[in-house]
Design a protein around this motif. Structure first.
Motif, PDB file in Angstrom:
ATOM      1  N   TYR A  36       0.818  -1.223   0.000  1.00 20.34           N
ATOM      2  CA  TYR A  36       0.000   0.000   0.000  1.00 20.34           C
ATOM      3  C   TYR A  36       0.847   1.266   0.000  1.00 20.34           C
ATOM      4  O   TYR A  36       0.510   2.241  -0.680  1.00 20.34           O
ATOM      5  CB  TYR A  36      -0.937  -0.023   1.212  1.00 20.34           C
ATOM      6  CG  TYR A  36      -1.960   1.086   1.198  1.00 20.34           C
ATOM      7  CD1 TYR A  36      -3.040   1.050   0.320  1.00 20.34           C
ATOM      8  CD2 TYR A  36      -1.847   2.168   2.063  1.00 20.34           C
ATOM      9  CE1 TYR A  36      -3.989   2.060   0.304  1.00 20.34           C
ATOM     10  CE2 TYR A  36      -2.787   3.184   2.050  1.00 20.34           C
ATOM     11  CZ  TYR A  36      -3.846   3.129   1.168  1.00 20.34           C
ATOM     12  OH  TYR A  36      -4.779   4.141   1.148  1.00 20.34           O
ATOM     13  N   TYR A  37       1.946   1.272   0.752  1.00 22.41           N
ATOM     14  CA  TYR A  37       2.773   2.471   0.802  1.00 22.41           C
ATOM     15  C   TYR A  37       3.299   2.819  -0.588  1.00 22.41           C
ATOM     16  O   TYR A  37       3.445   4.001  -0.934  1.00 22.41           O
ATOM     17  CB  TYR A  37       3.940   2.301   1.795  1.00 22.41           C
ATOM     18  CG  TYR A  37       5.004   1.331   1.357  1.00 22.41           C
ATOM     19  CD1 TYR A  37       6.024   1.712   0.496  1.00 22.41           C
ATOM     20  CD2 TYR A  37       4.978   0.012   1.804  1.00 22.41           C
ATOM     21  CE1 TYR A  37       6.999   0.803   0.078  1.00 22.41           C
ATOM     22  CE2 TYR A  37       5.938  -0.898   1.389  1.00 22.41           C
ATOM     23  CZ  TYR A  37       6.943  -0.498   0.535  1.00 22.41           C
ATOM     24  OH  TYR A  37       7.893  -1.394   0.118  1.00 22.41           O
ATOM     25  N   HIS A  38       3.577   1.791  -1.406  1.00 22.38           N
ATOM     26  CA  HIS A  38       4.079   2.035  -2.765  1.00 22.38           C
ATOM     27  C   HIS A  38       2.986   2.665  -3.633  1.00 22.38           C
ATOM     28  O   HIS A  38       3.272   3.531  -4.473  1.00 22.38           O
ATOM     29  CB  HIS A  38       4.567   0.729  -3.386  1.00 22.38           C
ATOM     30  CG  HIS A  38       5.271   0.914  -4.693  1.00 22.38           C
ATOM     31  ND1 HIS A  38       6.571   1.369  -4.764  1.00 22.38           N
ATOM     32  CD2 HIS A  38       4.846   0.725  -5.978  1.00 22.38           C
ATOM     33  CE1 HIS A  38       6.927   1.450  -6.046  1.00 22.38           C
ATOM     34  NE2 HIS A  38       5.902   1.067  -6.793  1.00 22.38           N
ATOM     35  N   LEU A  39       1.753   2.252  -3.424  1.00 23.26           N
ATOM     36  CA  LEU A  39       0.633   2.850  -4.173  1.00 23.26           C
ATOM     37  C   LEU A  39       0.525   4.334  -3.864  1.00 23.26           C
ATOM     38  O   LEU A  39       0.364   5.168  -4.769  1.00 23.26           O
ATOM     39  CB  LEU A  39      -0.682   2.156  -3.828  1.00 23.26           C
ATOM     40  CG  LEU A  39      -0.763   0.640  -3.997  1.00 23.26           C
ATOM     41  CD1 LEU A  39      -2.165   0.158  -3.672  1.00 23.26           C
ATOM     42  CD2 LEU A  39      -0.357   0.218  -5.401  1.00 23.26           C
ATOM     43  N   LEU A  40       0.604   4.678  -2.572  1.00 19.18           N
ATOM     44  CA  LEU A  40       0.496   6.087  -2.195  1.00 19.18           C
ATOM     45  C   LEU A  40       1.666   6.896  -2.735  1.00 19.18           C
ATOM     46  O   LEU A  40       1.478   8.004  -3.258  1.00 19.18           O
ATOM     47  CB  LEU A  40       0.421   6.232  -0.672  1.00 19.18           C
ATOM     48  CG  LEU A  40      -0.895   5.836  -0.001  1.00 19.18           C
ATOM     49  CD1 LEU A  40      -0.885   6.295   1.453  1.00 19.18           C
ATOM     50  CD2 LEU A  40      -2.106   6.409  -0.710  1.00 19.18           C
ATOM     51  N   ASN A  41       2.868   6.377  -2.603  1.00 17.18           N
ATOM     52  CA  ASN A  41       4.038   7.099  -3.124  1.00 17.18           C
ATOM     53  C   ASN A  41       3.904   7.339  -4.627  1.00 17.18           C
ATOM     54  O   ASN A  41       4.247   8.421  -5.132  1.00 17.18           O
ATOM     55  CB  ASN A  41       5.313   6.319  -2.827  1.00 17.18           C
ATOM     56  CG  ASN A  41       5.743   6.430  -1.376  1.00 17.18           C
ATOM     57  OD1 ASN A  41       5.443   7.418  -0.696  1.00 17.18           O
ATOM     58  ND2 ASN A  41       6.435   5.424  -0.879  1.00 17.18           N
ATOM     59  N   THR A  42       3.382   6.358  -5.336  1.00 19.79           N
ATOM     60  CA  THR A  42       3.190   6.505  -6.779  1.00 19.79           C
ATOM     61  C   THR A  42       2.138   7.565  -7.074  1.00 19.79           C
ATOM     62  O   THR A  42       2.322   8.428  -7.939  1.00 19.79           O
ATOM     63  CB  THR A  42       2.777   5.168  -7.404  1.00 19.79           C
ATOM     64  OG1 THR A  42       3.791   4.198  -7.168  1.00 19.79           O
ATOM     65  CG2 THR A  42       2.551   5.315  -8.904  1.00 19.79           C
ATOM     66  N   GLY A  43       1.024   7.515  -6.351  1.00 21.69           N
ATOM     67  CA  GLY A  43      -0.040   8.492  -6.562  1.00 21.69           C
ATOM     68  C   GLY A  43       0.415   9.907  -6.269  1.00 21.69           C
ATOM     69  O   GLY A  43       0.105  10.845  -7.018  1.00 21.69           O
ATOM     70  N   LEU A  44       1.170  10.081  -5.189  1.00 21.02           N
ATOM     71  CA  LEU A  44       1.658  11.410  -4.822  1.00 21.02           C
ATOM     72  C   LEU A  44       2.652  11.930  -5.863  1.00 21.02           C
ATOM     73  O   LEU A  44       2.673  13.120  -6.177  1.00 21.02           O
ATOM     74  CB  LEU A  44       2.301  11.374  -3.438  1.00 21.02           C
ATOM     75  CG  LEU A  44       1.348  11.040  -2.277  1.00 21.02           C
ATOM     76  CD1 LEU A  44       2.108  10.934  -0.973  1.00 21.02           C
ATOM     77  CD2 LEU A  44       0.244  12.077  -2.165  1.00 21.02           C
ATOM     78  N   ALA A  45       3.471  11.038  -6.409  1.00 23.62           N
ATOM     79  CA  ALA A  45       4.435  11.444  -7.436  1.00 23.62           C
ATOM     80  C   ALA A  45       3.729  11.869  -8.721  1.00 23.62           C
ATOM     81  O   ALA A  45       4.212  12.737  -9.451  1.00 23.62           O
ATOM     82  CB  ALA A  45       5.405  10.301  -7.717  1.00 23.62           C
ATOM     83  N   GLN A  46       2.567  11.269  -8.985  1.00 23.41           N
ATOM     84  CA  GLN A  46       1.815  11.585 -10.200  1.00 23.41           C
ATOM     85  C   GLN A  46       0.961  12.845 -10.052  1.00 23.41           C
ATOM     86  O   GLN A  46       0.579  13.456 -11.050  1.00 23.41           O
ATOM     87  CB  GLN A  46       0.886  10.411 -10.556  1.00 23.41           C
ATOM     88  CG  GLN A  46       1.601   9.158 -11.003  1.00 23.41           C
ATOM     89  CD  GLN A  46       2.122   9.265 -12.420  1.00 23.41           C
ATOM     90  OE1 GLN A  46       1.513   9.907 -13.254  1.00 23.41           O
ATOM     91  NE2 GLN A  46       3.266   8.635 -12.687  1.00 23.41           N
ATOM     92  N   ALA A  47       0.677  13.243  -8.821  1.00 25.24           N
ATOM     93  CA  ALA A  47      -0.255  14.343  -8.570  1.00 25.24           C
ATOM     94  C   ALA A  47       0.344  15.691  -8.962  1.00 25.24           C
ATOM     95  O   ALA A  47       1.507  15.971  -8.678  1.00 25.24           O
ATOM     96  CB  ALA A  47      -0.660  14.352  -7.102  1.00 25.24           C
ATOM     97  N   SER A  48      -0.481  16.520  -9.595  1.00 24.96           N
ATOM     98  CA  SER A  48      -0.060  17.861 -10.009  1.00 24.96           C
ATOM     99  C   SER A  48      -0.614  18.956  -9.111  1.00 24.96           C
ATOM    100  O   SER A  48      -0.195  20.105  -9.204  1.00 24.96           O
ATOM    101  CB  SER A  48      -0.520  18.131 -11.456  1.00 24.96           C
ATOM    102  OG  SER A  48      -0.044  17.152 -12.341  1.00 24.96           O
ATOM    103  N   GLY A  49      -1.592  18.624  -8.271  1.00 26.45           N
ATOM    104  CA  GLY A  49      -2.317  19.635  -7.510  1.00 26.45           C
ATOM    105  C   GLY A  49      -1.555  20.205  -6.337  1.00 26.45           C
ATOM    106  O   GLY A  49      -0.680  19.556  -5.765  1.00 26.45           O
ATOM    107  N   GLU A  50      -1.942  21.429  -5.966  1.00 30.14           N
ATOM    108  CA  GLU A  50      -1.424  22.035  -4.733  1.00 30.14           C
ATOM    109  C   GLU A  50      -2.018  21.360  -3.502  1.00 30.14           C
ATOM    110  O   GLU A  50      -1.414  21.355  -2.436  1.00 30.14           O
ATOM    111  CB  GLU A  50      -1.771  23.523  -4.707  1.00 30.14           C
ATOM    112  CG  GLU A  50      -1.289  24.319  -5.901  1.00 30.14           C
ATOM    113  CD  GLU A  50      -2.047  25.624  -6.015  1.00 30.14           C
ATOM    114  OE1 GLU A  50      -1.849  26.493  -5.131  1.00 30.14           O
ATOM    115  OE2 GLU A  50      -2.848  25.778  -6.962  1.00 30.14           O
ATOM    116  N   LEU A  51      -3.220  20.808  -3.661  1.00 27.93           N
ATOM    117  CA  LEU A  51      -3.908  20.112  -2.577  1.00 27.93           C
ATOM    118  C   LEU A  51      -4.069  18.653  -2.967  1.00 27.93           C
ATOM    119  O   LEU A  51      -4.464  18.339  -4.091  1.00 27.93           O
ATOM    120  CB  LEU A  51      -5.285  20.749  -2.332  1.00 27.93           C
ATOM    121  CG  LEU A  51      -6.182  20.063  -1.295  1.00 27.93           C
ATOM    122  CD1 LEU A  51      -5.549  20.115   0.096  1.00 27.93           C
ATOM    123  CD2 LEU A  51      -7.564  20.715  -1.269  1.00 27.93           C
TER     124      LEU A  51
END
Length: 278
Positions: free
Chosen positions: A70-85
């Motif tokens: 699960y931690y890898h999923l979150l790290n991947t999602g955060l790396a892909q995110a462009s938003g300020e929030l």
């Protein structure tokens, strides 16, 4: 404020599509948010079904071919995110129309805020043959109360029960069942207030199924650590708290948690043993 909604998912295509559809109904302008789905090697055709889904907002899917922690999923999602929030959201949460706007407004007024989910109701949006006996009975009794909800035509297949028009009309928010976990959080809110003043360990209330944090605050913490989900959430939240972030319950939103199959602790234990053997 551009907002990124990060949704990890595994084998929950029907619930996820209801969640994605509810995001189509947001009052917030669609160019103000994006949705990133992290598909953890699902086997139920999620990728193909998302391709056929018409999203009004930018929607991206990152698919893993083999199951990842699960931690890898979150790290991947955060790396892909462009938003300020960043909003972390569970794949089985139907959200109200004001969902994005409430999170954006809260963070406009506080740069060090961690906004925690509070109100949640439960619903049987999808019938699953592997429901536990308790879920089977509760689902049957719930359907008796609401005859306008579709009945499963078979006990042996997964069957979506909600119509999109019912989500548009807000029906799930009126017929949801109580959520024991949400009731506990309401009791904490009653004792400490929405800003959790005098609560000694507010980080213990941090859950990635519904929480929002400014991107800068998250990235100051570094990557999510290689820990089991609960420990990882607690570790991240504690680091945010130590850096001066303030934890607050969201008083304005009620989300609908779609019931999913409860995996038996014994099965999970066997799975862990098998991984160790391999």
């Amino acid at each position: 404020m551009l907002t990124s909604v990060v949704i990890p998912v595994r084998d929950a295509a029907d619930q996820l599509l209801y969640t994605l559809f509810s995001l189509n109904l947001q009052f917030t302008a669609f160019e103000e948010f994006e949705v990133i789905v992290i598909d953890n090697a699902s086997c139920d055709g999620i990728a193909e079904r998302i391709e056929r889904f018409h999203a009004h907002y930018p929607l991206r899917v990152v698919r893993f071919r083999r199951r990842m922690p699960y931690y890898h999923l979150l790290n991947t999602g955060l790396a892909q995110a462009s938003g300020e929030l960043i909003i972390l959201l569970s794949c089985n949460m139907i959200v109200p129309r004001e969902f994005i706007g409430v999170h954006q407004h809260a963070h406009d007024h506080s740069g060090e805020l961690v906004l925690l989910g509070l109100g949640t109701k439960r619903i049987y949006s999808v019938y699953e043959p592997d429901f536990s006996p308790i879920q089977q009975q509760e689902c049957r009794e719930w359907l008796v109360q609401y005859p306008h909800i579709k009945r499963p035509y078979t006990q042996h297949c997964t069957v979506p029960l909600l119509e999109e028009s019912q989500i548009v009309g807000g029906l799930p928010f009126h017929i949801g069942l109580p959520c024991p976990e949400a009731e506990k959080r309401h009791a904490i809110r009653q004792k400490y207030g929405p800003r959790l003043e005098h609560h000694r360990s507010p980080w213990t209330l941090f859950q990635t199924q519904h929480v929002s944090i400014l991107r800068d605050n998250l990235f100051r913490m570094g990557r999510c650590k290689e820990l089991p989900r609960l420990e990882m959430e607690r570790d991240l939240a504690k680091r945010l708290w130590r850096k001066g972030c303030r934890f607050q319950f969201d008083d304005k939103l009620t989300l609908i948690k779609q019931e999913r199959v409860i995996r038996k602790a014994r099965e999970q234990s066997v799975s862990k043993k098998n991984r160790r053997v391999q």
